[in-house]
Scaffold this motif. Structure first.
Motif, PDB file in Angstrom:
ATOM      1  N   GLU A 138      -5.830  41.240  -0.958  1.00 36.99           N
ATOM      2  CA  GLU A 138      -7.037  41.459  -0.170  1.00 36.99           C
ATOM      3  C   GLU A 138      -8.194  42.018  -0.995  1.00 36.99           C
ATOM      4  O   GLU A 138      -9.350  41.819  -0.642  1.00 36.99           O
ATOM      5  CB  GLU A 138      -6.733  42.412   0.990  1.00 36.99           C
ATOM      6  N   SER A 139      -7.901  42.763  -2.062  1.00 33.36           N
ATOM      7  CA  SER A 139      -8.966  43.311  -2.900  1.00 33.36           C
ATOM      8  C   SER A 139      -8.505  43.350  -4.348  1.00 33.36           C
ATOM      9  O   SER A 139      -7.317  43.302  -4.635  1.00 33.36           O
ATOM     10  CB  SER A 139      -9.347  44.720  -2.437  1.00 33.36           C
ATOM     11  N   ALA A 145      -8.196  38.922  -5.564  1.00 39.08           N
ATOM     12  CA  ALA A 145      -8.471  38.799  -4.120  1.00 39.08           C
ATOM     13  C   ALA A 145      -8.522  37.345  -3.697  1.00 39.08           C
ATOM     14  O   ALA A 145      -9.100  36.503  -4.375  1.00 39.08           O
ATOM     15  CB  ALA A 145      -9.773  39.497  -3.771  1.00 39.08           C
ATOM     16  N   ASP A 203      -5.398  48.256  -5.644  1.00 39.75           N
ATOM     17  CA  ASP A 203      -5.627  46.945  -5.032  1.00 39.75           C
ATOM     18  C   ASP A 203      -4.950  46.950  -3.665  1.00 39.75           C
ATOM     19  O   ASP A 203      -3.979  47.693  -3.447  1.00 39.75           O
ATOM     20  CB  ASP A 203      -5.019  45.822  -5.884  1.00 39.75           C
ATOM     21  N   GLU A 204      -5.460  46.136  -2.747  1.00 39.91           N
ATOM     22  CA  GLU A 204      -4.855  46.059  -1.418  1.00 39.91           C
ATOM     23  C   GLU A 204      -4.272  44.679  -1.188  1.00 39.91           C
ATOM     24  O   GLU A 204      -4.831  43.672  -1.623  1.00 39.91           O
ATOM     25  CB  GLU A 204      -5.885  46.404  -0.344  1.00 39.91           C
ATOM     26  N   LYS A 254      -2.020  49.603   0.178  1.00 36.47           N
ATOM     27  CA  LYS A 254      -2.657  49.897  -1.101  1.00 36.47           C
ATOM     28  C   LYS A 254      -1.536  50.080  -2.129  1.00 36.47           C
ATOM     29  O   LYS A 254      -0.534  50.748  -1.853  1.00 36.47           O
ATOM     30  CB  LYS A 254      -3.487  51.168  -1.010  1.00 36.47           C
TER      31      LYS A 254
END
Length: 101
Positions: free
Chosen positions: A24-25, A29, A69-70, A79
Protein backbone atom coordinates in the motif's frame (compact mmCIF):
# COMPACT_ATOMS: atom_id res chain seq x y z
CA UNK A 1 22.85 -29.38 -10.71
CA UNK A 2 21.77 -26.80 -8.12
CA UNK A 3 18.39 -26.58 -6.47
CA UNK A 4 16.47 -23.33 -6.86
CA UNK A 5 14.74 -22.50 -3.54
CA UNK A 6 12.17 -20.34 -5.34
CA UNK A 7 10.66 -23.52 -6.81
CA UNK A 8 9.64 -24.56 -3.29
CA UNK A 9 7.90 -21.21 -2.69
CA UNK A 10 6.12 -21.47 -6.07
CA UNK A 11 4.88 -24.95 -5.14
CA UNK A 12 3.58 -23.64 -1.80
CA UNK A 13 1.70 -20.88 -3.65
CA UNK A 14 0.27 -23.35 -6.15
CA UNK A 15 -1.08 -25.49 -3.29
CA UNK A 16 -2.69 -22.55 -1.46
CA UNK A 17 -0.24 -22.33 1.44
CA UNK A 18 0.68 -18.69 0.75
CA UNK A 19 -1.38 -15.51 1.06
CA UNK A 20 -1.65 -12.58 -1.36
CA UNK A 21 -0.12 -9.39 0.06
CA UNK A 22 -0.71 -5.97 -1.54
CA UNK A 23 1.84 -3.21 -0.96
CA UNK A 24 0.00 0.00 0.00
CA UNK A 25 2.91 2.41 0.58
CA UNK A 26 6.62 2.64 -0.09
CA UNK A 27 8.78 2.05 -3.16
CA UNK A 28 6.74 -1.01 -4.24
CA UNK A 29 3.26 0.54 -3.72
CA UNK A 30 0.65 -1.01 -5.99
CA UNK A 31 2.47 -4.33 -6.34
CA UNK A 32 1.41 -7.64 -4.86
CA UNK A 33 3.30 -10.77 -3.89
CA UNK A 34 2.70 -14.11 -2.18
CA UNK A 35 3.89 -14.62 1.41
CA UNK A 36 3.73 -17.06 4.29
CA UNK A 37 1.43 -15.02 6.56
CA UNK A 38 1.28 -15.87 10.25
CA UNK A 39 -1.19 -14.38 12.75
CA UNK A 40 -1.39 -14.38 16.56
CA UNK A 41 -2.62 -17.59 18.18
CA UNK A 42 -1.81 -19.60 15.03
CA UNK A 43 -0.39 -22.99 15.99
CA UNK A 44 2.95 -23.72 14.30
CA UNK A 45 5.59 -26.47 14.33
CA UNK A 46 3.06 -29.32 14.50
CA UNK A 47 1.41 -27.92 17.61
CA UNK A 48 4.56 -27.38 19.66
CA UNK A 49 4.47 -23.57 19.43
CA UNK A 50 2.07 -20.70 18.96
CA UNK A 51 2.60 -17.55 16.88
CA UNK A 52 2.54 -14.38 19.01
CA UNK A 53 2.39 -11.60 16.37
CA UNK A 54 1.42 -10.94 12.77
CA UNK A 55 4.33 -11.65 10.41
CA UNK A 56 5.16 -12.48 6.80
CA UNK A 57 7.95 -14.48 5.19
CA UNK A 58 8.57 -13.73 1.53
CA UNK A 59 11.20 -13.98 -1.19
CA UNK A 60 13.65 -11.09 -1.67
CA UNK A 61 13.22 -11.40 -5.43
CA UNK A 62 9.44 -10.78 -5.27
CA UNK A 63 9.30 -7.29 -3.75
CA UNK A 64 11.32 -4.47 -2.15
CA UNK A 65 10.01 -3.62 1.32
CA UNK A 66 11.32 -1.30 4.04
CA UNK A 67 10.52 -0.49 7.66
CA UNK A 68 7.17 1.36 8.01
CA UNK A 69 5.92 0.36 4.54
CA UNK A 70 2.26 -0.65 4.69
CA UNK A 71 0.67 -3.77 3.24
CA UNK A 72 -2.85 -5.21 3.06
CA UNK A 73 -3.70 -8.83 3.73
CA UNK A 74 -7.28 -10.00 3.28
CA UNK A 75 -8.56 -6.43 3.72
CA UNK A 76 -6.50 -5.74 6.86
CA UNK A 77 -3.76 -3.10 6.75
CA UNK A 78 -0.38 -3.53 8.50
CA UNK A 79 2.83 -1.55 8.99
CA UNK A 80 6.10 -3.49 8.62
CA UNK A 81 8.88 -3.73 11.14
CA UNK A 82 12.40 -3.85 9.70
CA UNK A 83 12.46 -6.80 7.23
CA UNK A 84 15.24 -9.25 8.15
CA UNK A 85 16.91 -12.00 6.13
CA UNK A 86 16.11 -15.51 7.33
CA UNK A 87 17.57 -18.92 6.65
CA UNK A 88 20.81 -18.57 4.71
CA UNK A 89 20.06 -14.86 4.14
CA UNK A 90 19.93 -15.04 0.34
CA UNK A 91 16.37 -16.04 -0.54
CA UNK A 92 13.84 -15.25 2.18
CA UNK A 93 13.01 -12.32 4.41
CA UNK A 94 10.71 -12.04 7.45
CA UNK A 95 8.97 -8.98 8.89
CA UNK A 96 6.70 -8.50 11.87
CA UNK A 97 3.46 -6.63 11.13
CA UNK A 98 1.65 -4.09 13.29
CA UNK A 99 -2.07 -3.58 12.56
CA UNK A 100 -2.88 -0.06 11.31
CA UNK A 101 -6.03 1.46 12.80
Amino acid sequence: MTWDKSEFFEAMADEGFLTKVVVESGISAGEFFMADYRKPAQVIFDGTAQQTEHSIRYQFADVVLHRNDEVSIAGNRFKLSQPKPTGDGTTYCVAALEPVK
